[in-house]
Write a protein that holds these residues in place. Structure first.
Motif, PDB file in Angstrom:
ATOM      1  N   UNK A 125       0.835  -1.202   0.000  1.00  0.00           N
ATOM      2  CA  UNK A 125       0.000   0.000   0.000  1.00  0.00           C
ATOM      3  C   UNK A 125       0.869   1.252   0.000  1.00  0.00           C
ATOM      4  N   UNK A 126       0.281   2.337  -0.481  1.00  0.00           N
ATOM      5  CA  UNK A 126       0.969   3.620  -0.541  1.00  0.00           C
ATOM      6  C   UNK A 126      -0.077   4.720  -0.662  1.00  0.00           C
ATOM      7  N   UNK A 127       0.393   5.937  -0.658  1.00  0.00           N
ATOM      8  CA  UNK A 127      -0.505   7.070  -0.890  1.00  0.00           C
ATOM      9  C   UNK A 127      -0.595   7.457  -2.358  1.00  0.00           C
ATOM     10  N   UNK A 128       0.280   6.909  -3.168  1.00  0.00           N
ATOM     11  CA  UNK A 128       0.283   7.176  -4.604  1.00  0.00           C
ATOM     12  C   UNK A 128       0.641   5.890  -5.335  1.00  0.00           C
ATOM     13  N   UNK A 129       0.280   5.839  -6.601  1.00  0.00           N
ATOM     14  CA  UNK A 129       0.466   4.601  -7.353  1.00  0.00           C
ATOM     15  C   UNK A 129       1.931   4.241  -7.541  1.00  0.00           C
ATOM     16  N   UNK A 130       2.803   5.241  -7.667  1.00  0.00           N
ATOM     17  CA  UNK A 130       4.215   4.908  -7.854  1.00  0.00           C
ATOM     18  C   UNK A 130       4.771   4.235  -6.604  1.00  0.00           C
ATOM     19  N   UNK A 131       4.247   4.607  -5.436  1.00  0.00           N
ATOM     20  CA  UNK A 131       4.656   3.920  -4.218  1.00  0.00           C
ATOM     21  C   UNK A 131       4.256   2.460  -4.234  1.00  0.00           C
ATOM     22  N   UNK A 132       3.094   2.162  -4.798  1.00  0.00           N
ATOM     23  CA  UNK A 132       2.670   0.758  -4.925  1.00  0.00           C
ATOM     24  C   UNK A 132       3.625  -0.003  -5.838  1.00  0.00           C
ATOM     25  N   UNK A 133       4.052   0.629  -6.927  1.00  0.00           N
ATOM     26  CA  UNK A 133       5.009  -0.028  -7.819  1.00  0.00           C
ATOM     27  C   UNK A 133       6.331  -0.279  -7.105  1.00  0.00           C
ATOM     28  N   UNK A 134       6.850   0.735  -6.405  1.00  0.00           N
ATOM     29  CA  UNK A 134       8.098   0.545  -5.669  1.00  0.00           C
ATOM     30  C   UNK A 134       7.943  -0.564  -4.623  1.00  0.00           C
ATOM     31  N   UNK A 135       6.804  -0.594  -3.949  1.00  0.00           N
ATOM     32  CA  UNK A 135       6.577  -1.637  -2.957  1.00  0.00           C
ATOM     33  C   UNK A 135       6.515  -3.022  -3.576  1.00  0.00           C
ATOM     34  N   UNK A 136       5.980  -3.117  -4.795  1.00  0.00           N
ATOM     35  CA  UNK A 136       5.917  -4.413  -5.478  1.00  0.00           C
ATOM     36  C   UNK A 136       7.313  -4.922  -5.781  1.00  0.00           C
ATOM     37  N   UNK A 137       8.203  -4.025  -6.213  1.00  0.00           N
ATOM     38  CA  UNK A 137       9.594  -4.440  -6.447  1.00  0.00           C
ATOM     39  C   UNK A 137      10.266  -4.857  -5.142  1.00  0.00           C
ATOM     40  N   UNK A 138       9.960  -4.141  -4.074  1.00  0.00           N
ATOM     41  CA  UNK A 138      10.549  -4.512  -2.781  1.00  0.00           C
ATOM     42  C   UNK A 138      10.053  -5.891  -2.343  1.00  0.00           C
ATOM     43  N   UNK A 139       8.777  -6.171  -2.561  1.00  0.00           N
ATOM     44  CA  UNK A 139       8.246  -7.491  -2.207  1.00  0.00           C
ATOM     45  C   UNK A 139       8.966  -8.578  -2.991  1.00  0.00           C
TER      46      UNK A 139
END
Length: 714
Positions: A125-139
């Protein structure tokens, strides 16, 4: 925590390095049993944006490779392990979880194990969509490095706003200081043909949080600002946009004359200012999220405001006014030196910019190289860091190894970046060296409260299949991105992650390989520029040793300018008795650097001209220590070759062989550096070699006769 694989089998298929650190090779059956129950379904927002779609594609690709099956699309949280993606605004389920997202900066993310309607799930989760993308790479990185994911609760935010690559790419597809083939940008076929490799470039950058790219060389051509090339840049921006990457352009200062038909480029001329406003409007009409301009002015012959008697602030502010209505920034490079300036080159940037502190527009950032000369294997940190509290400064590192062996020498730059970022400027509020005023604290804005923060890396990327000219050069791209996200991260931990993802997550491989990487930069310093020497490279192409060159028209282009070796001693006196460059640092740092007994030995000859018999802390005299360092560097490369050879069973044949071949080149060239420099310094000092030291293989005349007119990246 790195989990060792019980047995390491030889990879069945050779690899060429194209997949970088995003290889997504299958995990063992044991890890598959742990991971698959937690990642079998994807629950996306109801109206996914292009960025969320990019996250979905990456998760499907990564999980299919790692776990052997793509996750299924889910309409709600399911019993069989759901990955829940989104923001509170886009996902009612995320909103219902009431996650602590307020603490995140733009681009930040949270990954947490949650329970929804009695079912286990993992929220990205994030406050913006790019944060969701970055989090997906981190996962995916967690899986690639074999970390447990059953009880996740981690949050991360970028500490620096602008995290950019600077491409020194030319319109003819040559790359200045590029050692990995042609430019990625096929300008001739753009905008109609969009090479799929552009998307892979965007994927790789997004995976490490890079959010901007300057497409063209800082030694810019005005053609880059013509309608034809703006359309080409717009095509690249379209590809990069879902991955959160904004496009920037290097702007040639006298473009109003070269392509605008004006008779001047004076930044205070109303017609010139009007021309730049119109040009900015034209660019933003084609690229609505255009980032702004990078400018090299009045340096190395480039045009600039000083041609008209104006200041750097006058020039930068004119461009800033054109960009300001669109939210763009001007990154004005502080790399300036002039052939008619007799001042120590290491002092010139500070001398020109310090007095302008506070005179720049709000959307101007000064881009400052890590050291005061030019990306040397080692330099003290640039004295401007910490000295301009009212002007945002961004870091400029060089990822491409212009002065560190090009593509073939293994030199992991994480320790170089870390050394600079961790340096204490001693410009704290207390005026003491208390660790609160590091270079990192300047760059991330925490020391001075900068309104804009940034960091740039001169890219090492080209059309070679492995992107960077060698497999291990990929690690420098990777570590730059990770430190741009968090400049206080660990170079060692980042190296271990890179090794795990690029090769195999086995501690028996990762530990020794990381040891090799962490020692590699110091080895290069030893066999090229030990004890604070600098700029001993061949002139123009910067390939190989040439400490003897003294015939070039501009003094600061000659290596003898930097080492000043003669029969009496060696080194550049930058104390008060010399150029007084130490005075540009905060008083505690200046005192330390100025003292022969207090200056760190790694900077000794940067700040001091010393006699050859000067006693060193090791018990050797300066001449003996210099020879010892050259020997130590060459010996370290031989040790690296042995270390790599012992790791052959963990690496596929193709990448192992290429790295082994490059290490052989490095060992040969390290000996060349060692022999040529010892031969030269022996000739000017009149000293005999210390007892037991191997003499150079050839006479000095042999080394001086070497010519390399076609060295790459020139």
């Amino acid at each position: 925590m790195l989990i060792s694989i019980a047995t390491a089998a030889l990879p069945a298929v050779a690899e060429d390095g194209y997949d970088l650190w995003l290889r997504y090779k299958p995990v063992s059956a044991e890890w598959r049993r742990e991971y698959r129950p937690l990642a079998q379904a994807l629950l996306l927002p109801r109206a996914p944006s292009p960025t969320i779609r990019a996250a979905e594609r990456e998760l499907r690709r990564g999980l299919a490779g790692l776990l052997g099956a793509e996750p299924q699309q889910a309409g709600s949280v399911r019993r069989d392990g759901t990955l829940l993606l989104g923001t509170p605004a886009s996902s009612p389920t995320i909103a219902r979880l009431d996650l602590p997202l307020a603490q995140l900066r733009p681009g930040g993310y949270l990954i947490r194990s949650v329970v929804v309607d009695g079912h286990r799930a993992t929220a990205i989760a994030a406050n913006d969509d790019i944060g969701v993308l970055y989090g997906s790479y981190r996962f995916l990185r967690l899986l690639q490095t074999r970390q447990p994911i059953a009880q996740l609760d981690l949050a991360s935010s970028p500490q620096i706003q602008l995290r950019l690559l600077n491409h020194w790419d030319n319109l003819d597809r040559t790359v200045e200081r590029g050692y990995a083939g042609q430019s990625l940008w096929d300008w001739w076929r753009l905008p109609d043909f969009r090479d799929p490799r552009y998307t892979d470039y965007a994927r790789a950058n997004a995976s490490i949080g890079i959010n901007g790219t300057v497409l063209n060389n800082v030694n810019a051509k005005s053609d880059s600002l013509t309608p034809r090339y703006i359309a080409k840049a717009a095509a690249l921006a379209d590809v990069f946009r879902p991955y959160g990457i904004r496009v920037y352009l290097s702007a040639r200062f006298n473009a109003p004359m070269e392509i605008g038909g004006l008779g001047t480029a004076d930044p205070l001329d109303s017609d010139v200012r009007h021309w730049w406003r119109d040009k900015a409007d034209e660019i933003y009409a084609a690229i609505p999220d255009f980032g702004g301009f990078l400018v090299k002015a009045n340096s190395e012959g480039q045009p600039g405001p000083q041609d008209y008697g104006r200041s750097h602030a006058d020039g930068a502010n004119m461009l800033a006014a054109a960009l300001e209505p669109h939210g763009g920034v001007v990154m004005w490079r502080a790399f300036v030196y002039a052939h008619d300036n007799p001042e120590d080159r290491a002092k010139q940037a500070y001398s020109e910019f310090k007095s302008l502190d506070g005179e720049f527009a709000d959307n101007v950032v000064l881009q400052v190289k890590n050291g005061p000369i030019d990306f040397q294997p080692r330099e003290p940190f640039h004295p401007l860091f910490g000295a301009m509290p009212h002007t945002p400064l961004m870091m400029e590192f060089q990822i491409t190894k212009e002065y560190l062996g090009f593509a073939t020498h293994l030199a992991y730059l994480g320790p170089l970046f870390e050394e600079v970022l961790d340096a204490d400027t001693c410009r704290s509020a207390s005026g003491r060296c208390d660790g609160s005023a590091t270079v990192a604290s300047v760059v991330d804005g925490s020391l001075h409260g900068y309104r804009t923060t940034g960091i740039a890396g001169v890219a090492n990327i080209g059309t070679d299949r492995d992107w960077s000219g060698s497999i291990f050069n990929q690690a420098n791209w990777y570590v730059f991105g990770r430190l741009a996200w968090d400049p206080r991260d660990s170079a060692r931990a980042i190296a271990e992650d890179w090794l795990s993802m690029t090769f195999v997550p086995d501690g028996s491989f990762v530990g020794p390989a990381a040891d090799m990487m962490m020692a590699s930069r110091e080895a290069v310093v030893d066999y090229m520029t030990p004890l604070g020497l600098a700029h001993l490279m061949g002139t123009g192409h910067h390939y190989g040793p040439a400490p003897w060159v003294d015939t070039l028209a501009r003094p600061e282009w000659n290596p003898v300018y930097y080492h000043r070796a003669d029969a009496r001693g060696i080194g550049f006196d930058r104390t008060a008795e010399g150029s007084d460059a130490v005075a540009q640092y905060a008083p505690p740092i200046a005192a330390k650097f100025a003292g022969r007994s207090s200056v760190p030995e790694k900077y000794l000859l940067w700040f001091h001209h010393l006699p050859w018999n000067y006693p060193m802390s090791t018990g050797r005299d300066l001449w003996g220590e210099l020879v010892y360092r050259y020997d130590r560097g060459a010996d370290e490369v031989a040790a690296m070759r042995r270390q790599w050879s012992a790791l052959h069973r963990y690496v596929d044949r193709e990448r192992f062989a290429k790295t082994a071949d490059f290490l052989a080149i490095q060992q040969r060239e390290a000996r060349w550096w060692r022999d040529a420099c010892i031969a030269y310094f022996r000739s000017v000092s009149g000293r005999e070699l210390p007892r037991g030291v191997r003499p150079p293989e050839h006479a000095l005349a042999y080394y001086r006769a070497q010519k390399f007119p076609w060295a790459p990246g020139h």
